[in-house]
Write a protein that holds these residues in place. Structure first.
Motif, PDB file in Angstrom:
ATOM      1  N   ASP A   8       0.840  -1.206   0.000  1.00  0.00           N
ATOM      2  CA  ASP A   8       0.000   0.000   0.000  1.00  0.00           C
ATOM      3  C   ASP A   8       0.870   1.249   0.000  1.00  0.00           C
ATOM      4  O   ASP A   8       1.910   1.303   0.660  1.00  0.00           O
ATOM      5  CB  ASP A   8      -0.894   0.055   1.243  1.00  0.00           C
ATOM      6  N   ARG A   9       0.415   2.257  -0.704  1.00  0.00           N
ATOM      7  CA  ARG A   9       1.026   3.583  -0.634  1.00  0.00           C
ATOM      8  C   ARG A   9       0.274   4.314   0.476  1.00  0.00           C
ATOM      9  O   ARG A   9      -0.962   4.361   0.474  1.00  0.00           O
ATOM     10  CB  ARG A   9       0.889   4.317  -1.966  1.00  0.00           C
ATOM     11  N   VAL A  10       1.020   4.838   1.451  1.00  0.00           N
ATOM     12  CA  VAL A  10       0.408   5.479   2.606  1.00  0.00           C
ATOM     13  C   VAL A  10       1.000   6.865   2.831  1.00  0.00           C
ATOM     14  O   VAL A  10       2.072   7.190   2.328  1.00  0.00           O
ATOM     15  CB  VAL A  10       0.572   4.626   3.893  1.00  0.00           C
ATOM     16  N   SER A  11       0.286   7.638   3.603  1.00  0.00           N
ATOM     17  CA  SER A  11       0.726   8.955   4.023  1.00  0.00           C
ATOM     18  C   SER A  11       0.822   8.921   5.544  1.00  0.00           C
ATOM     19  O   SER A  11      -0.120   8.466   6.207  1.00  0.00           O
ATOM     20  CB  SER A  11      -0.309   9.987   3.553  1.00  0.00           C
ATOM     21  N   ILE A  12       1.970   9.370   6.085  1.00  0.00           N
ATOM     22  CA  ILE A  12       2.162   9.329   7.535  1.00  0.00           C
ATOM     23  C   ILE A  12       2.690  10.663   8.052  1.00  0.00           C
ATOM     24  O   ILE A  12       3.330  11.417   7.316  1.00  0.00           O
ATOM     25  CB  ILE A  12       3.145   8.210   7.973  1.00  0.00           C
ATOM     26  N   GLU A  39      10.875  17.580   7.556  1.00  0.00           N
ATOM     27  CA  GLU A  39       9.932  17.575   6.432  1.00  0.00           C
ATOM     28  C   GLU A  39       8.880  18.642   6.700  1.00  0.00           C
ATOM     29  O   GLU A  39       8.797  19.218   7.754  1.00  0.00           O
ATOM     30  CB  GLU A  39       9.248  16.200   6.351  1.00  0.00           C
ATOM     31  N   SER A  40       8.035  18.864   5.726  1.00  0.00           N
ATOM     32  CA  SER A  40       6.903  19.747   5.913  1.00  0.00           C
ATOM     33  C   SER A  40       5.696  19.069   5.301  1.00  0.00           C
ATOM     34  O   SER A  40       5.612  18.922   4.090  1.00  0.00           O
ATOM     35  CB  SER A  40       7.162  21.100   5.250  1.00  0.00           C
ATOM     36  N   GLY A  41       4.798  18.611   6.139  1.00  0.00           N
ATOM     37  CA  GLY A  41       3.632  17.882   5.670  1.00  0.00           C
ATOM     38  C   GLY A  41       3.876  16.392   5.689  1.00  0.00           C
ATOM     39  O   GLY A  41       5.006  15.927   5.799  1.00  0.00           O
ATOM     40  N   PRO A  42       2.793  15.613   5.606  1.00  0.00           N
ATOM     41  CA  PRO A  42       2.909  14.154   5.686  1.00  0.00           C
ATOM     42  C   PRO A  42       3.863  13.575   4.643  1.00  0.00           C
ATOM     43  O   PRO A  42       4.004  14.108   3.543  1.00  0.00           O
ATOM     44  CB  PRO A  42       1.479  13.677   5.440  1.00  0.00           C
ATOM     45  N   MET A  43       4.505  12.490   5.016  1.00  0.00           N
ATOM     46  CA  MET A  43       5.420  11.768   4.132  1.00  0.00           C
ATOM     47  C   MET A  43       4.646  10.622   3.475  1.00  0.00           C
ATOM     48  O   MET A  43       3.859   9.953   4.137  1.00  0.00           O
ATOM     49  CB  MET A  43       6.570  11.196   4.966  1.00  0.00           C
ATOM     50  N   GLU A  44       4.887  10.413   2.190  1.00  0.00           N
ATOM     51  CA  GLU A  44       4.276   9.290   1.488  1.00  0.00           C
ATOM     52  C   GLU A  44       5.318   8.212   1.255  1.00  0.00           C
ATOM     53  O   GLU A  44       6.468   8.514   0.937  1.00  0.00           O
ATOM     54  CB  GLU A  44       3.691   9.745   0.140  1.00  0.00           C
ATOM     55  N   ALA A  59       5.615  -1.551  11.409  1.00  0.00           N
ATOM     56  CA  ALA A  59       4.620  -1.088  12.385  1.00  0.00           C
ATOM     57  C   ALA A  59       3.370  -0.539  11.703  1.00  0.00           C
ATOM     58  O   ALA A  59       2.265  -0.656  12.239  1.00  0.00           O
ATOM     59  CB  ALA A  59       5.236  -0.017  13.287  1.00  0.00           C
ATOM     60  N   LEU A  60       3.531   0.038  10.535  1.00  0.00           N
ATOM     61  CA  LEU A  60       2.391   0.608   9.812  1.00  0.00           C
ATOM     62  C   LEU A  60       1.445  -0.463   9.272  1.00  0.00           C
ATOM     63  O   LEU A  60       0.249  -0.214   9.106  1.00  0.00           O
ATOM     64  CB  LEU A  60       2.882   1.494   8.667  1.00  0.00           C
ATOM     65  N   ILE A  61       1.990  -1.654   9.017  1.00  0.00           N
ATOM     66  CA  ILE A  61       1.153  -2.743   8.500  1.00  0.00           C
ATOM     67  C   ILE A  61       0.123  -3.123   9.569  1.00  0.00           C
ATOM     68  O   ILE A  61       0.465  -3.376  10.719  1.00  0.00           O
ATOM     69  CB  ILE A  61       2.010  -3.948   8.070  1.00  0.00           C
ATOM     70  N   GLY A  62      -1.131  -3.113   9.171  1.00  0.00           N
ATOM     71  CA  GLY A  62      -2.222  -3.429  10.091  1.00  0.00           C
ATOM     72  C   GLY A  62      -2.829  -2.216  10.770  1.00  0.00           C
ATOM     73  O   GLY A  62      -3.841  -2.331  11.467  1.00  0.00           O
ATOM     74  N   MET A  63      -2.227  -1.037  10.579  1.00  0.00           N
ATOM     75  CA  MET A  63      -2.772   0.182  11.179  1.00  0.00           C
ATOM     76  C   MET A  63      -3.900   0.736  10.310  1.00  0.00           C
ATOM     77  O   MET A  63      -3.913   0.560   9.093  1.00  0.00           O
ATOM     78  CB  MET A  63      -1.681   1.244  11.351  1.00  0.00           C
ATOM     79  N   SER A  64      -4.817   1.444  10.934  1.00  0.00           N
ATOM     80  CA  SER A  64      -5.897   2.146  10.246  1.00  0.00           C
ATOM     81  C   SER A  64      -5.614   3.639  10.274  1.00  0.00           C
ATOM     82  O   SER A  64      -4.935   4.124  11.194  1.00  0.00           O
ATOM     83  CB  SER A  64      -7.235   1.889  10.947  1.00  0.00           C
ATOM     84  N   VAL A 149      -1.851   8.623   8.379  1.00  0.00           N
ATOM     85  CA  VAL A 149      -2.784   9.676   7.982  1.00  0.00           C
ATOM     86  C   VAL A 149      -3.803   9.124   6.999  1.00  0.00           C
ATOM     87  O   VAL A 149      -5.005   9.316   7.144  1.00  0.00           O
ATOM     88  CB  VAL A 149      -2.038  10.880   7.377  1.00  0.00           C
ATOM     89  N   GLU A 150      -3.285   8.399   5.978  1.00  0.00           N
ATOM     90  CA  GLU A 150      -4.173   7.959   4.911  1.00  0.00           C
ATOM     91  C   GLU A 150      -3.572   6.776   4.158  1.00  0.00           C
ATOM     92  O   GLU A 150      -2.359   6.688   4.018  1.00  0.00           O
ATOM     93  CB  GLU A 150      -4.367   9.138   3.952  1.00  0.00           C
ATOM     94  N   ILE A 151      -4.419   5.883   3.697  1.00  0.00           N
ATOM     95  CA  ILE A 151      -4.013   4.843   2.764  1.00  0.00           C
ATOM     96  C   ILE A 151      -4.401   5.376   1.390  1.00  0.00           C
ATOM     97  O   ILE A 151      -5.577   5.636   1.117  1.00  0.00           O
ATOM     98  CB  ILE A 151      -4.711   3.499   3.049  1.00  0.00           C
TER      99      ILE A 151
END
Length: 152
Positions: A8-12, A39-44, A59-64, A149-151
Motif C-alpha cells: 500500500d502507498r500510505v501517508s504518515i 519535512e513539511s507535511g505528511p510523508m508518502e 509497524a504501519l502494516i495493520g494500522m488504520s 494519515v491515509e491509505i
C-alpha cells in the motif's frame, strides 16, 4: 475501517526523537524541530519498498488511518556504528577558493561517482580540511511517534 498492508502507498506524520527527547525530524511544521532536516507535511511511502526504516514500515502494516504508534529503533538498525574509514582529509588546494569551511559545519560534497555526500567539518588547518562522512545520528537510538494519515 481499512488497514494498511504491504504494497500500500500510505501517508504518515511522524516525530523523530533522540533519547534526550530532542526532536531531530518531524513532518509537523510547527517549529519543534531543532535541525534543518525536517519535512513539511505528511510523508508518502509504499510499505515494503524500504523507503523508510524497516521497523516503521512493519509497524504501519495493520494500522488504520488515524491510528498512532511509538516505534523504537536501535542505533545499530538506524545508522550503525561509527566508521573511522569515513573520516578523511583533503588538501586546501582541492577546496574551492570561495569555500570557507568551519569546524562543525555540514557540507554537501560531490563524490567521484557524482553522488552527493553530506559531511561534517572536523578540523581546519592552513594546509588541509578533515571531514567526517558518518551520518550525524550515528550511534543514536531513535524513537518515532508515527500516525497513519491515509491509505492512498
Amino acid at each position: 475501517m481499512a488497514k494498511a498492508k504491504k504494497g500500500d502507498r500510505v501517508s504518515i506524520d511522524f516525530i523523530g526523537k533522540l533519547n534526550d527527547g530532542s526532536i531531530f525530524d518531524t513532518t509537523f511544521d510547527d517549529g519543534q524541530c531543532e535541525e534543518d532536516h525536517c519535512e513539511s507535511g505528511p510523508m508518502e511511502l509504499t510499505l515494503g519498498d524500504g523507503e523508510f526504516f524497516q521497523e516503521i514500515e512493519d509497524a504501519l502494516i495493520g494500522m488504520s488511518p488515524g491510528e498512532k504508534k511509538v516505534v523504537k529503533i536501535s542505533a545499530e538498525s538506524a545508522f550503525g556504528d561509527y566508521d573511522d574509514d569515513k573520516v578523511f582529509t583533503v588538501s586546501r588546494d582541492e577546496i574551492p577558493g570561495d569555500m570557507v569551511p568551519e569546524v562543525g559545519q555540514e557540507l554537501e560534497l560531490t563524490t567521484e561517482d557524482d553522488e552527493i555526500e553530506i559531511v561534517t567539518v572536523l578540523e581546519v588547518t592552513d594546509d588541509s580540511v578533515t571531514f567526517d562522512a558518518n551520518h550525524p545520528l550515528i550511534g543514536e537510538d531513535l524513537t518515532y511517534e508515527i500516525e497513519l494519515v491515509e491509505i492512498l
